[in-house]
Design an enzyme around this catalytic site. Sequence first.
Site, PDB file in Angstrom:
ATOM      1  N   GLY A  93       0.831  -1.202   0.000  1.00  0.00           N
ATOM      2  CA  GLY A  93       0.000   0.000   0.000  1.00  0.00           C
ATOM      3  C   GLY A  93       0.855   1.237   0.000  1.00  0.00           C
ATOM      4  O   GLY A  93       1.325   1.636  -1.055  1.00  0.00           O
ATOM      5  N   SER A 189       4.764  -5.510  -3.226  1.00  0.00           N
ATOM      6  CA  SER A 189       4.546  -4.076  -3.376  1.00  0.00           C
ATOM      7  C   SER A 189       5.236  -3.286  -2.249  1.00  0.00           C
ATOM      8  O   SER A 189       6.441  -3.444  -2.051  1.00  0.00           O
ATOM      9  CB  SER A 189       3.046  -3.783  -3.436  1.00  0.00           C
ATOM     10  OG  SER A 189       2.812  -2.468  -3.846  1.00  0.00           O
ATOM     11  N   TYR A 190       4.466  -2.489  -1.489  1.00  0.00           N
ATOM     12  CA  TYR A 190       5.107  -1.696  -0.434  1.00  0.00           C
ATOM     13  C   TYR A 190       5.649  -2.585   0.684  1.00  0.00           C
ATOM     14  O   TYR A 190       6.411  -2.122   1.527  1.00  0.00           O
ATOM     15  CB  TYR A 190       4.149  -0.633   0.122  1.00  0.00           C
ATOM     16  CG  TYR A 190       4.879   0.426   0.912  1.00  0.00           C
ATOM     17  CD1 TYR A 190       5.630   1.397   0.270  1.00  0.00           C
ATOM     18  CD2 TYR A 190       4.861   0.409   2.309  1.00  0.00           C
ATOM     19  CE1 TYR A 190       6.339   2.342   0.993  1.00  0.00           C
ATOM     20  CE2 TYR A 190       5.574   1.356   3.037  1.00  0.00           C
ATOM     21  CZ  TYR A 190       6.310   2.324   2.379  1.00  0.00           C
ATOM     22  OH  TYR A 190       7.026   3.263   3.081  1.00  0.00           O
ATOM     23  N   ASP A 380       3.403  -5.872 -14.821  1.00  0.00           N
ATOM     24  CA  ASP A 380       3.191  -4.767 -13.886  1.00  0.00           C
ATOM     25  C   ASP A 380       3.944  -3.538 -14.353  1.00  0.00           C
ATOM     26  O   ASP A 380       5.169  -3.558 -14.468  1.00  0.00           O
ATOM     27  CB  ASP A 380       3.690  -5.194 -12.499  1.00  0.00           C
ATOM     28  CG  ASP A 380       3.475  -4.135 -11.430  1.00  0.00           C
ATOM     29  OD1 ASP A 380       2.666  -3.211 -11.651  1.00  0.00           O
ATOM     30  OD2 ASP A 380       4.117  -4.243 -10.366  1.00  0.00           O
ATOM     31  N   HIS A 434       1.132  -7.075 -10.919  1.00  0.00           N
ATOM     32  CA  HIS A 434       1.647  -6.660  -9.613  1.00  0.00           C
ATOM     33  C   HIS A 434       1.373  -7.727  -8.555  1.00  0.00           C
ATOM     34  O   HIS A 434       2.194  -7.957  -7.671  1.00  0.00           O
ATOM     35  CB  HIS A 434       0.938  -5.353  -9.241  1.00  0.00           C
ATOM     36  CG  HIS A 434       1.539  -4.593  -8.121  1.00  0.00           C
ATOM     37  ND1 HIS A 434       2.765  -3.985  -8.206  1.00  0.00           N
ATOM     38  CD2 HIS A 434       1.070  -4.311  -6.876  1.00  0.00           C
ATOM     39  CE1 HIS A 434       3.033  -3.354  -7.074  1.00  0.00           C
ATOM     40  NE2 HIS A 434       2.022  -3.543  -6.241  1.00  0.00           N
TER      41      HIS A 434
END
Lengths: 465, 465
Positions: A93, A189-190, A380, A434
């Site tokens: 996120g 991701s984050y 992605d 992603h």
Amino acid sequence: MALRALRLSVVVVAVVALSALPRRADAAPGIRPGHKEADVIVALPGQPPAVQLRQYSGYINVNRAAGKSLFYYFVEAPIDPAHKPLVLWLNGGPGCSSFGIGAFQEVGPFRVDTEGRTLCPNPFSWTAAANLLFLESPVGVGFSYAVNEEVYKTMGDNMTAIDSHIFLLRWFDRFPEYKGREFFIVGESYAGHYIPELAITIDVQNKNPKLTPINLKGISIGNGILEFAEEQAELYEYLWHRAFISDAAHDTIAKHCKGPDDLSTVCQAARDTAYGNTGDISAFNVYAPTCHDKKVRPTDSKCMDIAGPCLAHFVEAYLNQHQVQTAIHANTALKYPWVGCRTRTYNLKRFGDSPTSMLPHLKALVTTGIRIWLFSGDFDAMVPVTATKRSVEKLQLGVEKDWRAWSPGPGKDVAGYVIAYKGLVLATVRGAGHMVTVDQPERGFALLTSFLRGEPLPSAAPQTD
Amino acid sequence: MALRALRLSVVVVAVVALSALPRRADAAPGIRPGHKEADVIVALPGQPPAVQLRQYSGYINVNRAAGKSLFYYFVEAPIDPAHKPLVLWLNGGPGCSSFGIGAFQEVGPFRVDTEGRTLCPNPFSWTAAANLLFLESPVGVGFSYAVNEEVYKTMGDNMTAIDSHIFLLRWFDRFPEYKGREFFIVGESYAGHYIPELAITIDVQNKNPKLTPINLKGISIGNGILEFAEEQAELYEYLWHRAFISDAAHDTIAKHCKGPDDLSTVCQAARDTAYGNTGDISAFNVYAPTCHDKKVRPTDSKCMDIAGPCLAHFVEAYLNQHQVQTAIHANTALKYPWVGCRTRTYNLKRFGDSPTSMLPHLKALVTTGIRIWLFSGDFDAMVPVTATKRSVEKLQLGVEKDWRAWSPGPGKDVAGYVIAYKGLVLATVRGAGHMVTVDQPERGFALLTSFLRGEPLPSAAPQTD
């Protein structure tokens, strides 16, 4: 969540409306709150009747003064859990839920069907290889909450790592049979920030003689944010090389943007125009079908099409049912619905201590000797494989086993490519966005099993005519 | 057919074993050979019983002295054929069959099921928009043959264009109701040569007062070979930008290859090594599933999965049945089986008059005012969209309507991008390989209908979020 949402999330600051109510006490008589028996999920509403799984969920308080309660979901491997490792899964996120995304859209035992009420078995559930722990982190994400809302003003990578570490220590107290178990952290991701930071925290705190050490064996990160500015700049190169944006748009960006971290109005305008002209595609998988109908509807899928483009909406409908929230011991008094990502209000701007580069963390972790695998779905554009490759090359680790094609097994298609550096493996996943395990669940599962065993990915058949 | 096959086809010269037997006379009593009634297909074996189509196939002799007979398959639009245009479809190679590939794998009314015997309806058959003529060209391809085998020593673009033009004149004599009908030529790959050359031949010959003019309105070419050397060189760039080949391999190519038309041993070795390391993928669609089982098998598909990766093999089995060859009036005495592409023996080396660049032809055609549409499936590494874009830019035509996203209609996903130059339209097809209509049949059909109407492609919905 499209590109604009994530980019905006860097600059928009808004208040998260969180309630401060304590969790309802609904444990059965004789079961003590704060013990794992209180967290047993008898059955998830809509779960297939034949499925026998030991599932738990609930809260662990990581800061009594601030009333910070982190929500977790834990599902044991159905076969021989005592001899399988423990895997912590973390979404990114910042602001995205490991429970509603990681468990219900990616690697957990169930998918939600089109009416948002029935659960379908996930044929590539990672429970075949591991005991799976999903943590909604940091506090404020999903069902996790704080009584004292002041804590949301001090959010950041650092706080996330400390809270997650405290969570783990207390979770092991609640599930003592997992103390000393081989432990891995996987996410995307984050979580490219969360995971290395938590791993370093564990490594440091394991030296504290007052604490039971956590047996961290390795980390694995998919499409991880390692150098956000570089990845954002590479996004437009990625789109241009696939003929999604025009030469003219590409030239305009080159003219107006001075490097990857140029956030000037003129540069951002050029980038926004280029991306706006791509039409309604998702930067998280530029070849994926779009969700055109977000409404849940009477199921006709019979669990056939369990990873369609609207899955996130079915999961949101599922997790906002009162009976589901009761069954999983969630705080039903929160004043806002559960959402997959709180990116508009919960964002990088609040993450004052978000490093611009995670390469020093990775470099430090390589010296600890833990297993480090990075993987990248090559559809992605948000965190493009080309950017990840470049970041990893900057580590200058030296090649141990050169670039080659891999596959989940004999008779299977090429799943991607892999290169083993000294202390770090980088694998691509062909045809995945992603969220690798959404698009290529079989390839994602093959990655996990090789990673957990510490074995090279299986080689693909050679090129034929 | 993977990369190596096509590259080898440039350098390998071998003899095509063609028989020289005349066609069997199997026309019903009262039907004169050489007239369209003799070419009627009563029904294709395995065709769905409910389907009512007027189909014809047979031979047209284009050179009596050499006994050159070109095989065609013609299917009329089931609804209102008299008011629909005539479309000639041409596959490339050189050496690939428009009948077995174009009709049965791409745009015709049927697909072949997994047992190689049953035909399934193609829901995106181009017969909904046009009367479709498939020509196996040049002579020696598919069921086309020559009595005098000496002609195979003089093969080339020039002979192909002349023979195809004579074929068309004689075909119009056989189907006089189509004389003067709006006529379009569509095809792909090496048809990037055939089509412009045939169009120019038609344009020139239309000025001959002794011939009935052909009402050529436009041409459309998918993933066309326009500048073969450039496209071959770009292949490795394409693979590198998608992380299919390593930086090291990319660097080695850059070091050893002096430009796109470098055919030196050291350059080719570098390219072969790089491509060999990609594993068993197809350069014609780098994300497509691979065909692992080429054998036909009892059908269980019930026409559900009519475009799987092994379709070419089912078509080959279908067309080599004696009853099929009899039904379509093919020469059953040919001494070799029907194959989709005769690329190993029938190749560019024989095409002495194959121009290195087709841009002068396109430039000349722009001045004639006919409609020219190029399209490019963006998963094709063999003729990459990036190479096609660059070739078109060299034409310096000036932009009439700038780059934008297109879609088959409201509520449909982004199908690709389109730019209108003065006199030429270039459209990409998102998620399609070299054979656009195999991978994206709905998008391919939308392209055709806009092209035939001379209307811009429908715009896609704008980017949301």
